[in-house]
Write a protein that holds these residues in place. Sequence first.
Motif, short mmCIF file in Angstrom:
data_model
loop_
_atom_site.label_atom_id
_atom_site.label_comp_id
_atom_site.label_asym_id
_atom_site.label_seq_id
_atom_site.Cartn_x
_atom_site.Cartn_y
_atom_site.Cartn_z
N GLY A 218 0.80 -1.22 0.00
CA GLY A 218 0.00 0.00 0.00
C GLY A 218 0.83 1.27 0.00
N ALA A 219 2.14 1.14 0.26
CA ALA A 219 3.01 2.31 0.27
C ALA A 219 3.62 2.60 -1.10
CB ALA A 219 4.13 2.12 1.30
N PHE A 220 3.16 1.85 -2.11
CA PHE A 220 3.65 2.04 -3.48
C PHE A 220 2.46 2.22 -4.43
CE2 PHE A 220 7.18 0.06 -1.39
CZ PHE A 220 8.31 0.53 -2.04
N ALA A 221 2.54 3.22 -5.28
CA ALA A 221 1.53 3.44 -6.31
C ALA A 221 2.02 2.82 -7.62
CB ALA A 221 1.28 4.93 -6.50
N TYR A 222 1.09 2.31 -8.39
CA TYR A 222 1.43 1.73 -9.69
C TYR A 222 1.32 2.80 -10.77
CZ TYR A 222 0.84 -0.90 -14.02
OH TYR A 222 0.96 -1.36 -15.31
N ARG A 223 2.26 2.78 -11.72
CA ARG A 223 2.23 3.75 -12.81
C ARG A 223 2.70 3.10 -14.11
NH1 ARG A 223 5.43 8.93 -11.53
NH2 ARG A 223 7.26 7.71 -12.09
N ALA A 224 1.99 3.35 -15.20
CA ALA A 224 2.39 2.91 -16.53
C ALA A 224 2.53 4.15 -17.41
CB ALA A 224 1.37 1.94 -17.12
N ARG A 225 3.69 4.31 -18.04
CA ARG A 225 3.95 5.55 -18.79
C ARG A 225 4.63 5.20 -20.12
NH1 ARG A 225 7.26 9.51 -15.28
NH2 ARG A 225 8.82 7.86 -15.56
N TRP A 226 4.17 5.82 -21.20
CA TRP A 226 4.78 5.64 -22.52
C TRP A 226 6.04 6.50 -22.62
CZ3 TRP A 226 5.38 2.67 -26.48
CH2 TRP A 226 5.78 3.16 -27.72
N GLU A 227 7.16 5.87 -22.98
CA GLU A 227 8.43 6.56 -23.19
C GLU A 227 8.73 6.54 -24.68
OE1 GLU A 227 10.41 5.54 -18.81
OE2 GLU A 227 11.21 4.55 -20.62
N ALA A 228 8.36 7.62 -25.36
CA ALA A 228 8.45 7.65 -26.82
C ALA A 228 9.88 7.49 -27.32
CB ALA A 228 7.85 8.96 -27.34
N ASP A 229 10.86 8.05 -26.60
CA ASP A 229 12.25 7.97 -27.04
C ASP A 229 12.75 6.53 -27.11
OD1 ASP A 229 12.28 10.68 -27.20
OD2 ASP A 229 13.44 11.02 -25.37
N HIS A 230 12.16 5.65 -26.30
CA HIS A 230 12.56 4.24 -26.27
C HIS A 230 11.50 3.33 -26.89
CE1 HIS A 230 16.00 5.19 -23.71
NE2 HIS A 230 15.19 5.90 -22.94
N SER A 231 10.42 3.91 -27.38
CA SER A 231 9.29 3.15 -27.95
C SER A 231 8.84 2.05 -27.00
CB SER A 231 9.69 2.54 -29.30
OG SER A 231 8.54 2.02 -29.98
N ARG A 232 8.59 2.44 -25.73
CA ARG A 232 8.22 1.43 -24.75
C ARG A 232 7.30 2.00 -23.68
NH1 ARG A 232 14.15 1.15 -21.70
NH2 ARG A 232 13.87 3.03 -20.42
N ILE A 233 6.52 1.10 -23.10
CA ILE A 233 5.77 1.39 -21.88
C ILE A 233 6.66 0.99 -20.70
CG2 ILE A 233 3.89 0.51 -20.43
CD1 ILE A 233 2.71 2.43 -22.22
N ALA A 234 6.77 1.88 -19.72
CA ALA A 234 7.51 1.58 -18.49
C ALA A 234 6.50 1.41 -17.37
CB ALA A 234 8.48 2.70 -18.15
N MET A 235 6.48 0.24 -16.75
CA MET A 235 5.59 -0.04 -15.63
C MET A 235 6.40 -0.03 -14.35
SD MET A 235 3.52 -2.93 -17.71
CE MET A 235 4.83 -2.93 -18.94
N ALA A 236 5.92 0.71 -13.35
CA ALA A 236 6.71 0.90 -12.14
C ALA A 236 5.82 0.97 -10.92
CB ALA A 236 7.52 2.20 -12.25
N LEU A 237 6.41 0.61 -9.79
CA LEU A 237 5.82 0.84 -8.47
C LEU A 237 6.57 2.03 -7.88
CD1 LEU A 237 5.62 -2.86 -7.30
CD2 LEU A 237 3.70 -1.40 -7.98
N VAL A 238 5.82 3.06 -7.51
CA VAL A 238 6.41 4.33 -7.09
C VAL A 238 6.23 4.50 -5.58
CG1 VAL A 238 6.47 6.82 -7.46
CG2 VAL A 238 5.83 5.28 -9.35
N SER A 239 7.34 4.66 -4.87
CA SER A 239 7.28 4.83 -3.42
C SER A 239 6.55 6.13 -3.09
CB SER A 239 8.70 4.85 -2.84
OG SER A 239 8.66 5.06 -1.46
N GLN A 240 5.58 6.05 -2.20
CA GLN A 240 4.78 7.23 -1.84
C GLN A 240 5.37 8.02 -0.69
OE1 GLN A 240 1.69 7.98 -3.82
NE2 GLN A 240 3.34 6.86 -4.86
#
Length: 325
Positions: A218-240
């Motif tokens: 619960g102390a981490f938020a999930y985030r999915a972000r398109w990184e156009a320079d690398h032509s990829r989606i980056a999926m991460a758990l972000v410390s709150q």
Amino acid sequence: MVRLVSEGMAQQPRQLPAWLLYDAEGSRLFEAICAQPEYSLTRVETALLESRAAELAAALGDGVLVEFGAGNARKVAPLLKALRPPAYVPMDISATHLAGACEALQAQHPAVPVLGISCDYSLLAQLPEHPLLQGERLLGFYPGSSLGNFSPDQARRLLEQFSRLLGPGSCLLIGIDQPKDRARLEAAYNDAAGASAAFGRNLLVRLNRDLGGTFDPGAFAYRARWEADHSRIAMALVSQQEQEVQLAGRRWRFGAGEELITEYSVKYSPEAFTALAAAAGWRAVRRWSDPAGDLSLHLLVPAAAGRGGPQGADSAGTAPVQRES
């Protein structure tokens, strides 16, 4: 596992191997992701395999069908029906998931012997010496655009690994997700129902269970972000918040907003993928795509096999595949 996790936690940004996501619960959650309306890849690829099964079987030819990362092995059904191979060899890192898939497929296709191999196929030195594999041409199958979970350099090495495992005279049918609208991509990896977020956080549950971790999911938020320079989606758990966790016998500090990358998903245009395949020693001979151009199935043969064989076709069945030079 301890070494790989420790090395990943020491990176900047921190990144763990994507296969850690697929314990039993992770595999279940991934199936839930595939059923979400935002995530079209599975439906598009399944439809393409079903509508072109006879054509794909004719292009593949005779041989034992070897599937890398089979998961629930549902996508292979149209190929098994059209090919009727002398054997089907699915590989997956989750032994429990693989056993269930093999049992179901064997019941559906009793005339096709099924040999499941639980392994990390990216590290497999060679296929087992088994009567079903002796003297047979091998047909590789790698659907789901799973190649995108690897960096381009790792993807090239994996394609080289497939060539070594499959051997001379083989071929490889591989699914590749293609770049598309940013909003569509980010929605696909951060669905409204929260299946993607639950999938990501389940990694922390597994680390707690298997490596003595003290993560609070619960102390981490999930985030999915398109990184156009690398032509990829980056999926991460972000410390709150600033926090300290124990994992694999060590203490690790997270700053507020610090990311733990759970996986990347690289998207390749047909031209970019065929260039990558060529760098790995494969030659693209045919391509099939859905009408919208969201996803491609590429048929590859070893480059050393020469330039004979079937000519390429796009979704309309007319245009040859072009390779970047």
